[in-house]
Scaffold this motif. Sequence first.
Motif, mmCIF file in Angstrom:
data_model
loop_
_atom_site.group_PDB
_atom_site.id
_atom_site.type_symbol
_atom_site.label_atom_id
_atom_site.label_comp_id
_atom_site.label_asym_id
_atom_site.label_seq_id
_atom_site.Cartn_x
_atom_site.Cartn_y
_atom_site.Cartn_z
ATOM 1 N N MET A 283 0.814 -1.207 0.000
ATOM 2 C CA MET A 283 0.000 0.000 0.000
ATOM 3 C C MET A 283 0.851 1.262 0.000
ATOM 4 O O MET A 283 0.344 2.370 0.163
ATOM 5 N N GLY A 284 2.168 1.097 -0.154
ATOM 6 C CA GLY A 284 3.046 2.251 -0.148
ATOM 7 C C GLY A 284 3.460 2.704 1.231
ATOM 8 O O GLY A 284 3.999 3.795 1.402
ATOM 9 N N TYR A 285 3.197 1.857 2.253
ATOM 10 C CA TYR A 285 3.590 2.145 3.624
ATOM 11 C C TYR A 285 4.541 1.070 4.100
ATOM 12 O O TYR A 285 4.477 -0.066 3.650
ATOM 13 N N ARG A 347 -5.294 0.671 -7.509
ATOM 14 C CA ARG A 347 -6.035 1.861 -7.098
ATOM 15 C C ARG A 347 -6.551 2.722 -8.253
ATOM 16 O O ARG A 347 -7.695 3.200 -8.190
ATOM 17 N N GLU A 374 -2.876 10.897 -4.929
ATOM 18 C CA GLU A 374 -2.299 11.264 -3.637
ATOM 19 C C GLU A 374 -2.517 10.122 -2.643
ATOM 20 O O GLU A 374 -3.375 9.263 -2.818
ATOM 21 N N LYS A 375 -1.728 10.116 -1.564
ATOM 22 C CA LYS A 375 -2.002 9.220 -0.459
ATOM 23 C C LYS A 375 -3.340 9.609 0.188
ATOM 24 O O LYS A 375 -3.712 10.780 0.218
ATOM 25 N N THR A 378 -4.974 10.348 6.579
ATOM 26 C CA THR A 378 -5.338 9.579 7.770
ATOM 27 C C THR A 378 -6.340 10.376 8.590
ATOM 28 O O THR A 378 -6.131 11.569 8.832
ATOM 29 N N ASN A 388 2.116 2.909 9.926
ATOM 30 C CA ASN A 388 2.177 1.909 8.856
ATOM 31 C C ASN A 388 0.879 1.127 8.750
ATOM 32 O O ASN A 388 0.407 0.803 7.659
ATOM 33 N N GLY A 391 -2.290 3.909 8.113
ATOM 34 C CA GLY A 391 -2.213 4.473 6.771
ATOM 35 C C GLY A 391 -2.641 3.479 5.713
ATOM 36 O O GLY A 391 -3.415 3.790 4.811
ATOM 37 N N ALA A 392 -2.175 2.252 5.827
ATOM 38 C CA ALA A 392 -2.553 1.219 4.870
ATOM 39 C C ALA A 392 -4.029 0.901 4.982
ATOM 40 O O ALA A 392 -4.718 0.677 3.977
ATOM 41 N N GLU A 395 -6.015 3.571 3.217
ATOM 42 C CA GLU A 395 -5.960 3.388 1.767
ATOM 43 C C GLU A 395 -6.951 2.317 1.322
ATOM 44 O O GLU A 395 -7.748 2.511 0.400
#
Length: 417
Positions: A283-285, A347, A374-375, A378, A388, A391-392, A395
Amino acid sequence: MPSPLADSVKLPCGLVFPNRLSKAAMAELMAKTNQPNDSLNDAYEQWSQGGWGSILTGNVQVDVDHLGSPFDPALHGEYTGDDKTVVKEWKKYADACQKHGTPALVQICHPGRQSFRPAGRRGFFAQTIAPSEVPMNIGNGLLEQLIACVAWSQPREMTRGDIEKAIRCFVDTARLMADAGFSGVELHGAHGYLIDQFLNSKTNLRTDEYGGTPTKRARFVLDILREIRKVVPPTFAIGIKLNSADHSSSTFEETMTQIALLVDAGIDFMEVSGGSYEDPQMMGYAKSETPKSERTAAREAFFLEFAKEVRQRHPGLVLMLTGGFRSRAGAEAAIRDGACDLVGIGRPAAIDPKFPLLLLDESLDDEKAALPLEKVPTPFYARWLPRNLIGAGAESTYYAGQISRMSRGLATLAPAL
């Protein structure tokens, strides 16, 4: 000059993907009764019109007692091929996915120790199952330990009977998907789920025939693959999703040994991803930000270097690379560099179900053939929780919400900071 993304790809089983763009698996969180339903079918009908070369569904759990989320579709009991009512319900799902001719494959999964307490019908306080009694660990701080205790129960080591039952569940689920009319299945061997738990020396401490060496740790998934082949048509594709990011340099060759075993066993394709609930790099985290090489940073793909090494060792293996693709230029670079044959896109597909039509439109220049994202912010009330994990989670939940909007015919919204 035509884009290489428009090339067709033929799998060893004979199944042909009309182009290289695959709608990757994502959590839909829409199966409230753990069965396919009209909302799920409507979402996939949208993707079926999108010009994809292949469609991968989100997780279908092989055992309703052990779910990754409370809203995953799942096998509800033993399937021997004679339950026409069950086949009928899943056929509606398969028909929606493939309504416009795109081959659809079902990602089948068992979460093992990663099954949340409220997920599954085993009971809130019942133990999860795993190769070994290795508990979930999202951090060493008191807060992280408390969250892990609340979210997951202590796993128990699987007995030989547990292992045989889990294998049967995978086989039964694959047989049902074939009978329902899907084009194949993908074994979820990544993101910390049960197959990955067996493959990984950190979570598999066994010393019997299912642990102790890289080859023995691979036996679980090889048994699944062999038994599925016995009950599905020869043209039914069987792929696997494997982790790259959670293997250190010291275990790299062990991972390569396991990949070689899967290639020798006749896997039709391999998807490279990475991460787990403990370290959600998919997820980019991540728990820690490891510096990337300049070459990797210049590419969109999260797991490019690992994929290129697999390609070098197994040039005949059909390889899918998923994670981070947002543009035609980035996807084409991965193909032209020889890193993969198929590009998995997650995504952006939840924001634009017809994203391939944009990427394959030769009238658009590269700058316009893209969907930067963008992310997901949160929520303020969750910012004191581990970054971590939360944030995931944000998403995954956000994009599941966009899939739900898509299924209802509503406009989807890209995240904005």
